[in-house]
Design a protein around this motif. Structure first.
Motif, PDB file in Angstrom:
ATOM      1  N   VAL A  80      -7.871  -1.799  -0.953  1.00  0.00           N
ATOM      2  CA  VAL A  80      -7.775  -0.744  -0.069  1.00  0.00           C
ATOM      3  C   VAL A  80      -7.501   0.487  -0.958  1.00  0.00           C
ATOM      4  N   LEU A  81      -6.399   0.491  -1.772  1.00  0.00           N
ATOM      5  CA  LEU A  81      -6.119   1.728  -2.504  1.00  0.00           C
ATOM      6  C   LEU A  81      -7.113   2.238  -3.472  1.00  0.00           C
ATOM      7  N   THR A  82      -7.969   1.220  -4.056  1.00  0.00           N
ATOM      8  CA  THR A  82      -8.975   1.764  -4.824  1.00  0.00           C
ATOM      9  C   THR A  82      -9.814   2.507  -4.013  1.00  0.00           C
ATOM     10  N   LEU A  83     -10.311   1.911  -2.961  1.00  0.00           N
ATOM     11  CA  LEU A  83     -11.147   2.772  -1.821  1.00  0.00           C
ATOM     12  C   LEU A  83     -10.661   4.128  -1.294  1.00  0.00           C
ATOM     13  N   ILE A 121       0.990  -1.050  -0.046  1.00  0.00           N
ATOM     14  CA  ILE A 121       0.119   0.013   0.026  1.00  0.00           C
ATOM     15  C   ILE A 121       1.050   1.183  -0.388  1.00  0.00           C
ATOM     16  N   ARG A 122       1.941   1.050   0.917  1.00  0.00           N
ATOM     17  CA  ARG A 122       2.650   2.403   1.028  1.00  0.00           C
ATOM     18  C   ARG A 122       3.617   2.832  -0.045  1.00  0.00           C
ATOM     19  N   GLN A 123       3.912   1.817  -1.001  1.00  0.00           N
ATOM     20  CA  GLN A 123       4.574   2.067  -2.254  1.00  0.00           C
ATOM     21  C   GLN A 123       3.782   3.032  -3.156  1.00  0.00           C
ATOM     22  N   ARG A 124       2.630   2.946  -2.863  1.00  0.00           N
ATOM     23  CA  ARG A 124       1.613   3.819  -3.959  1.00  0.00           C
ATOM     24  C   ARG A 124       1.200   4.916  -3.018  1.00  0.00           C
ATOM     25  N   ALA A 125       1.045   4.698  -1.680  1.00  0.00           N
ATOM     26  CA  ALA A 125       0.173   5.699  -0.794  1.00  0.00           C
ATOM     27  C   ALA A 125       1.149   5.911   0.332  1.00  0.00           C
TER      28      ALA A 125
END
Length: 407
Positions: free
Chosen positions: A359-362, A256-260
């Protein structure tokens, strides 16, 4: 109906963890049908502090201290050939009180909550016997045994084998055996070679008036943060929950934290183990431990996560989050017995990468996340209230007991 003897492995007050929530509402429903006498164990100061509430609901009760001597219970189990789960809840005082209550009161129903307490079903009792297994405990220990190594794996495999035999015995003995979902019913039937008399799915409910986003302000620190907040709630000395938050912090959060990079993961629940506390600061993880009220944390969460690999029964934590109109990302195991559908009511991921992606999509589409939360609450209110969940109970305790031979 006449009078009921309710035997539970944990004090049904305060209703602040999954099994105690279920036993609390079952006891409340039974007490509305007739006098109930309660035999149960206390483990904490909160249990003893809530005894007046139990006394108000029950016609009579006994509250016995359960010492936390797991090593002694394990040794006793080895000597007697019994499951550790049974020896850990063995009490001469409880057994004596049960015998005296059956002698002195017109008990026509013995209601056993949790398989550990089946050992107290009186020999030769000719009244109605109902056993609420909740879920198939032996399957949980089978999963533990497959995932662990060394002596602990041997203990888990032994516990699985002995509990499986005890579950079969109870299923044959009881007028009705209750499980929390149709999936658990199917699993129970598939695992027993001794035909059960009657097996019924009696689902969990949720107090939708208490878990209502309109009744809880978001937790101030989380609400003031500009960072996205993910949340896991639960009893944090329960092995599947421990494994779930370790998975989230160490495997899913890095994806997740790679993108956010700003996303934070919050763990809220009582009795965090050393392994859970060690997650503090790992990949944006914060361990809060026990809090007075979980609702403000739910209200402040952008997404609630339930990455459980082992999940027996119905996950109250998921129902609570849905009732609070939160978008939930969960595994197929955690979704079992919830009902509803993906993506209307929640989002399922079957791998670390899939969970991270959901998660990232939401987080990227707040409108979709909000719509999911609204749909989730609407579903829970319509289908998962306690009154609806326990509606079959009156019929179950109203049926005439069969004449049984000794089991």
């Amino acid at each position: 109906m006449g009078e009921t003897l309710f035997i539970a492995h944990r004090m049904p007050f305060p209703p602040e963890r999954g099994d105690k929530i279920r036993s609390h509402h079952l006891l409340k429903a039974l007490a509305a049908l007739g006098p109930v006498h309660v035999a149960t164990f206390a483990e904490t100061a909160a249990d003893y502090a809530a005894e007046p509430y139990l006394a108000e609901m029950a016609a009579s009760h006994v509250l016995v201290a359960r010492p936390r001597r797991l090593a002694w219970s394990g040794l006793k189990a080895l000597v007697t050939g019994k499951p550790v789960s049974l020896t850990a809840f063995a009490s001469d005082r409880l057994a004596q009180w049960i015998a005296e209550t059956l002698r002195d009161r017109p008990i026509d129903t013995v209601f056993v909550f949790s398989g550990q307490m089946g050992q107290y079903i009186p020999f030769g009792f000719q009244g109605r016997v109902i056993v609420d297994l909740c879920d198939v405990d032996s399957a949980k220990f089978e999963a533990y045994g497959a995932s662990r190594r060394g002596p602990r794996a041997w203990v888990d495999r032994r516990e699985c084998r002995l509990l499986r035999a005890e579950e079969a015995r109870l299923g044959h003995l009881a007028d009705a055996t209750l499980l929390v979902s149709e999936a658990e019913v199917a699993l129970f039937k598939a695992r027993t070679d001794r035909p059960p008399r009657c097996v019924v799915a009696l689902g969990n409910g949720i107090d939708t008036a208490f878990f209502d986003p309109r009744g809880a302000a978001p937790q101030p620190e989380l609400a003031a943060s500009a960072k996205p907040n993910l949340l896991f709630t639960g009893q944090m000395d329960y092995a599947p929950n421990v494994a779930a938050v370790e998975r989230m912090a160490r495997a899913i959060m890095p994806i997740i934290r790679q993108r956010a990079p700003a996303v934070q993961f919050h763990v809220v629940g009582r009795a965090p183990t050393a392994a859970v506390r060690a997650l503090q600061g790992v990949n944006g993880t914060r361990v809060w431990g026990e809090v007075p009220d979980v609702r403000p944390f739910l209200a402040a969460a952008d997404v609630v996560v339930a990455p459980l690999a082992i999940a027996r029964g119905v996950q109250n934590k998921v129902l609570e989050a849905m009732a609070m109109a939160r978008p939930v990302v969960l595994t197929p195991e955690a979704a079992t017995g919830i009902g509803g559908s993906d993506p209307e009511h929640y989002a399922i991921g079957d791998s670390d990468a899939a969970l991270a992606d959901r998660v990232l999509t939401l987080l990227a589409d707040r409108q979709q996340a909000a719509a999911m939360g609204v749909s989730a609450r609407r579903f829970v209110v319509a289908h998962k209230g306690w009154a609806a969940a326990l509606a079959p109970l009156a019929d179950l305790v109203g049926h005439a007991p069969r004449v049984r031979d000794a089991a």
